[in-house]
Design a protein around this motif. Structure first.
Motif, PDB file in Angstrom:
ATOM      1  N   GLY A 195      10.858  -4.818  -9.270  1.00 47.89           N
ATOM      2  CA  GLY A 195      11.421  -4.951 -10.718  1.00 47.89           C
ATOM      3  C   GLY A 195      10.214  -4.480 -11.424  1.00 47.89           C
ATOM      4  O   GLY A 195       9.097  -4.042 -11.290  1.00 47.89           O
ATOM      5  N   ASN A 196      10.610  -3.992 -12.786  1.00 47.81           N
ATOM      6  CA  ASN A 196       9.953  -3.265 -13.816  1.00 47.81           C
ATOM      7  C   ASN A 196       9.282  -4.371 -14.428  1.00 47.81           C
ATOM      8  O   ASN A 196       9.769  -5.800 -14.598  1.00 47.81           O
ATOM      9  N   ALA A 197       7.742  -4.181 -14.966  1.00 42.36           N
ATOM     10  CA  ALA A 197       7.322  -5.264 -15.744  1.00 42.36           C
ATOM     11  C   ALA A 197       6.028  -4.418 -16.500  1.00 42.36           C
ATOM     12  O   ALA A 197       5.855  -3.232 -16.405  1.00 42.36           O
TER      13      ALA A 197
ATOM     14  N   THR B 229       3.234   0.167  -9.140  1.00 43.34           N
ATOM     15  CA  THR B 229       3.083   1.472  -9.263  1.00 43.34           C
ATOM     16  C   THR B 229       3.533   1.877 -10.743  1.00 43.34           C
ATOM     17  O   THR B 229       4.305   1.676 -11.369  1.00 43.34           O
ATOM     18  N   LEU B 230       2.665   3.083 -10.985  1.00 36.85           N
ATOM     19  CA  LEU B 230       2.875   3.680 -12.511  1.00 36.85           C
ATOM     20  C   LEU B 230       3.654   4.921 -12.528  1.00 36.85           C
ATOM     21  O   LEU B 230       3.704   5.609 -11.507  1.00 36.85           O
TER      22      LEU B 230
ATOM     23  N   SER C 295      -0.220   6.503 -10.532  1.00 40.83           N
ATOM     24  CA  SER C 295      -1.422   5.533 -10.127  1.00 40.83           C
ATOM     25  C   SER C 295      -0.849   4.345  -9.478  1.00 40.83           C
ATOM     26  O   SER C 295       0.340   3.985  -9.578  1.00 40.83           O
ATOM     27  N   VAL C 296      -1.528   3.721  -8.444  1.00 43.83           N
ATOM     28  CA  VAL C 296      -0.982   2.429  -7.577  1.00 43.83           C
ATOM     29  C   VAL C 296      -2.167   1.681  -7.531  1.00 43.83           C
ATOM     30  O   VAL C 296      -3.160   1.834  -7.221  1.00 43.83           O
TER      31      VAL C 296
ATOM     32  N   ALA D  77       0.788  -1.036 -19.866  1.00 44.86           N
ATOM     33  CA  ALA D  77       1.343  -0.252 -19.240  1.00 44.86           C
ATOM     34  C   ALA D  77       2.895  -0.887 -18.552  1.00 44.86           C
ATOM     35  O   ALA D  77       2.823  -1.959 -18.343  1.00 44.86           O
ATOM     36  N   GLU D  78       3.424   0.116 -18.352  1.00 45.69           N
ATOM     37  CA  GLU D  78       4.786  -0.303 -17.472  1.00 45.69           C
ATOM     38  C   GLU D  78       4.434   0.007 -15.960  1.00 45.69           C
ATOM     39  O   GLU D  78       3.956   1.109 -15.830  1.00 45.69           O
TER      40      GLU D  78
END
Ligand code: SER
Length: 875
Positions: free
Chosen positions: A464-466, A511-512, A516-517, A544-545
């Protein structure tokens, strides 16, 4: 106005409920998720995170009757119990709390109104103290309430350090604290003692009944006083003390509850004098022991269990002093249930288990006493002087659990004294060791913390997004994380389960959009935040998301294992008994372990029964249901709560058919069939009264069985059998090798005796007697004796000296038949020879053995021996 203890408890809660306070049931004696405290020692303990602003509640006013134990740890009253009018190991604290709601004004007004209006205590009997510099409290008491200024006593830092004052209360060395105002009751001139602050204050005339703490600070280990987010109130009134006043008695031990327990104690011990101090000790101790057991503590040799064991043993000792025979302490549980079962239904529910465990502990202690007594007797008999060394007293106490006062008694009775200084020194060392090893007394603030709240989405989702809310690098908040750096990342919402309730944290990745991870290697809980632990590849900023994704296969394996722990718990209780409680667990992806209380070894049959029962419930494929409910409703529905766990008001109840209903925040399978297979891979004791099961589920269990099968197949091939005959084959093969060993031994003996027969040819006739003096080729030293006996028999009369060399060592044996021992002495002969050969030896006139090392000299020594024998025979 005379009121029973129960009536006072209810009046207190009702009064504060009428003033908008939420009635909160007594929490466990084991502080939830807190390694800094041994036991709940005050009413505020369950609320300490609320004061610190880390545990938001739906209410800002609360009231409770909290069970407390003050034994071991910071507030320890154990040794005083029985000798003062008002010390207890267990007591109930009535309290009202404001979490940033009202402060000094209302707190004082409520207390005064409750005491003088509800309980109708005469105002002139009351006296007040305030912290020396607290003018505000002083003014409220004198101007608003109208207490005469001379009856409001200012108490400063009377214990020698800043804030070390009777009027500054702290939960522990760190954590919430603040100045307090206390209300005292004057029990009257006929009792010795002076008002607080006077030299006679330790007397029993003026008794503190209510402590009102103005919680204002969080004390840190370095002494820093950090103001709390909001000034708060924590009050505490000991139920037993206020009951004594209202029942018109002076000592707490004269109140209704204690009178009933003392009468019961007299009955089971056979004591006649109801004023005997030992009865008070027993009446006090049954309360702490039973309630500690209600909350899951069981006697053991460490930590909380050790404190419980000490209290039980102290009670048992006092019982024996009163003349009790056999186990008696557990017989007090029914009387306790009559007194307190209504207010504490959990006590009534566990009555049978508590009685049983107490009885077992008493019986074990009985054996300890027996063993200790006989060790002590032995030691006393072997002593040179009249002083029993301190290290011995300590060893009896520490290793064998034998009470020191008993050692003293026994020693004294037999005219010995105990080296007290030596014992004290050993004790001091022990205390130091214990302190170093103890996890309790940790700095409450040293634990990393976060004020963020993460919404956990992982019951339904695996990704999910966060949004990044906070980044903690080296324990400190930072705005940005750079490539290669490690940190804790906190999100607004996450599917990552944070380690708790025994289930380990999830792993995965954040993960962005720019690629970037942040690789997550673990997830932990900081307050209400889920902190993702890991290392960054790229750039990461607060705000950041990210796309959060957990390692799904690993989580699935964890779910299977976690659901299985609940089935194991229920199965153990079904097979072994209701006394089994979970002591801990660790649920990982490859296996899980489950620790539980049980007092004896488990048989293979019982273990198998557990395995079968769990697998039956897996195959029944029960739906796994979770439901959020109010904690009290959940407990009422029979959900089992875990020892030392802290639960919110709303809890998650996990149900797998009526077989298992427990509180649990973990992640689980959808139905029990998903667990697939359950296999116990090991079981054993890990501490006194605690055992551990390690087990596997699903494919892991299958692969473990495959490995086992492979091993067994290897053995089967070696013994030329099949899997189901290996035990028999191995058994046969072992028997065969035992038989072969036996045959071999017999052959060796036979060879030796044959060698003996051929030796007969070497016998010489000297001075009319048969003499055999010779070196044998390598005979095992132990076979020499048999050979000598056989040769003696065959000769009938004669003198023998045999020697043999094994690995550079000479073994000698001499034999003389009875008719010749007057002339030749076997012991002297062999002794002489040994001396020549660099050894020593001697023995009986008819048979003697010796050794030597000087192998080069052997032939000539044997020649000389022959000459010596000839001389002796001819003499
Ligand atoms: N915490 C304070 C005490 O124990 C008041 O409840 O005395």
């Amino acid at each position: 106005m005379s009121m029973t203890s129960s009536a006072i408890r209810n009046a207190f809660l009702d009064y504060f409920a009428s003033k908008g306070h939420q009635i909160v049931p007594s929490a466990s004696l084991i502080p939830g998720n807190d390694a800094t405290l041994l036991f709940t020692n005050a009413g505020m303990v369950p609320f300490k995170d609320v004061f610190l602003g880390q545990d938001p509640r739906s209410y800002s006013r609360a009231t409770s009757a909290q069970r407390c134990v003050r034994a071991g740890g910071k507030h320890n009253d154990l040794e005083n119990v029985g000798y003062t009018a008002r010390h207890h190991t267990f007591f109930e604290m009535l309290g009202n709390f404001s979490f940033g709601d009202y402060f000094k004004q209302e707190a004082i007004v409520y207390a005064w109104e409750f005491l003088t209006k509800e309980l109708c205590l005469p105002a002139e009997k009351l006296l007040v103290t305030v912290y020396a510099s607290d003018d505000e409290a002083f003014d409220i008491w004198t101007k608003q309430i109208g207490v005469a200024p001379e009856k409001v006593i200012r108490i400063g830092d009377n214990k020698g350090a800043p804030y070390a004052s009777d009027n500054f209360w702290a939960m522990g060395d760190t954590g919430p604290c603040g100045p307090c105002t206390e209300v005292f009751y004057d029990h009257g001139e006929h009792i010795w003692g002076g008002p607080p602050g006077s030299p006679e204050e330790d007397g029993d005339r003026f008794i503190e009944i209510w402590n009102i703490v103005f919680m204002q600070f969080n004390r840190h280990a370095d002494g820093r006083m950090e103001p709390l987010p909001k000034p708060s109130v924590d009050t505490g009134m000991g139920l037993e003390r206020i009951a004594a006043i209202l029942q018109g008695v002076h000592s707490n031990y004269e109140i209704d509850t204690f009178q009933a327990l003392i009468a019961a104690a007299a009955e089971v011990t056979g004591a006649k004098d109801l004023s005997n101090k030992s009865l008070r000790v027993i009446a006090d101790h049954i309360r702490s022991c039973a309630f500690l057991m209600v909350d899951g503590v069981q006697p053991s040799n460490e930590g909380r269990g050790y404190v419980l064991r000490r209290i039980i043993r102290r009670a048992v000792r006092h019982g024996h002093q009163l003349g009790a025979v056999g186990a008696f302490f557990h017989k007090l549980v029914p009387a306790l249930v009559v007194q307190m079962g209504e207010a504490y239904p959990e006590l009534a529910a566990k009555q049978a288990v508590i009685e049983k465990l107490l009885r077992i502990e008493e019986e074990q202690f009985g054996k300890t006493l027996q063993r200790g007594l006989s060790m002590l007797q032995e030691a006393l008999q072997q002593l040179d002087g009249k002083i029993l060394p301190g290290d011995l007293v300590f060893k009896l106490y520490d290793t064998y659990g034998f009470p020191v006062d008993l050692t003293n008694d026994v020693a004294r009775e037999q005219g010995f004294t105990v080296d007290q200084a030596g014992f004290d020194a050993e004790m001091a060392q022990q205390r130091q060791r214990a302190q170093q090893a103890s996890q309790f007394g940790m700095d409450y603030n040293a634990q990393l913390s976060s004020k963020q709240v993460t919404d956990f989405t992982g019951y339904q989702h695996v990704h999910g997004n966060a949004k990044v809310q906070e980044i903690l690098r080296d324990g400190k908040a930072c705005q940005q994380l750079n490539d290669g750096e490690e940190a804790l990342v906190i999100l607004n919402q996450t599917p990552f389960y944070a380690e708790s309730g025994g289930q380990i944290g999830d792993t995965g990745s954040l993960t962005l959009a720019d690629g970037s991870v942040f690789r997550v290697t673990d997830t932990i809980k900081l307050g209400k935040a889920h902190a993702h632990k890991g290392k960054l590849k790229g750039q990461l900023m607060v705000g950041a998301e990210v796309q959060a994704q957990i390692d799904e296969a690993r989580r699935q394996a964890i779910r299977q294992n976690h659901s299985a722990t609940h089935l194991v718990h229920a199965a153990l209780r079904a097979v072994l008994g209701e006394h089994v409680t979970q002591k801990g667990s660790l649920v990982g992806p490859d296996r899980f372990r489950f620790d539980f209380s049980h007092y004896e070894a488990i048989s293979a049959t019982q273990l198998q029964a557990v395995e079968v029962l769990v697998n039956q419930h897996i195959q029944a494929n029960h739906p796994v249901q979770t439901e959020l409910m109010n904690l009290e409703a959940a407990k009422a529905a029979g959900a089992m709560a875990l020892f030392g766990e802290k639960y919110d008001d709303d809890v998650r109840v996990l149900t797998m058919s009526p077989f298992s209903v427990e509180l649990c925040g973990g992640t689980h399978v959808n139905s029990t069939g998903d667990i697939g297979l359950f296999k116990i891979v090991s079981e054993g004791g890990i501490a006194a009264g605690v055992r551990r099961i390690e087990a596997m589920t699903g494919m892991q269990a299958l692969s473990w069985l495959h490995q086992l099968e492979q091993q067994a197949q290897g053995v089967a091939t070696a013994v030329k059998g099949d899997l189901f005959s290996i035990a028999e084959r191995v058994q046969q093969s072992l028997e065969r090798s035992r038989q072969l060993e036996k045959d071999l031994d017999q052959l060796k003996q036979k060879l030796a005796s044959q060698a003996g027969s051929s030796l007969l040819e070497q016998v010489q006739l000297i001075a009319g007697s048969k003499v055999l003096i010779t070196e044998l080729p390598q005979v095992e030293a132990k076979a020499l004796r048999t050979m000598l006996d056989e040769l003696k028999n065959k000769l009938g009369s004669g003198v023998l000296l045999l020697a043999t060399v094994n690995e550079g060592k000479i073994s000698l044996i001499a034999g003389v038949t009875q008719d010749l021992t007057a002339k030749v002495h076997a012991g002297k002969l062999v002794g002489w020879a040994a001396e020549q050969l660099g050894g020593k030896g001697g023995g009986r006139p008819d048979m003697a053995q010796a050794g030597g090392i000087n192998t080069d000299a052997l032939p000539s020594v044997l020649q000389q021996a022959a000459a010596l024998v000839e001389q002796q025979l001819s003499a």
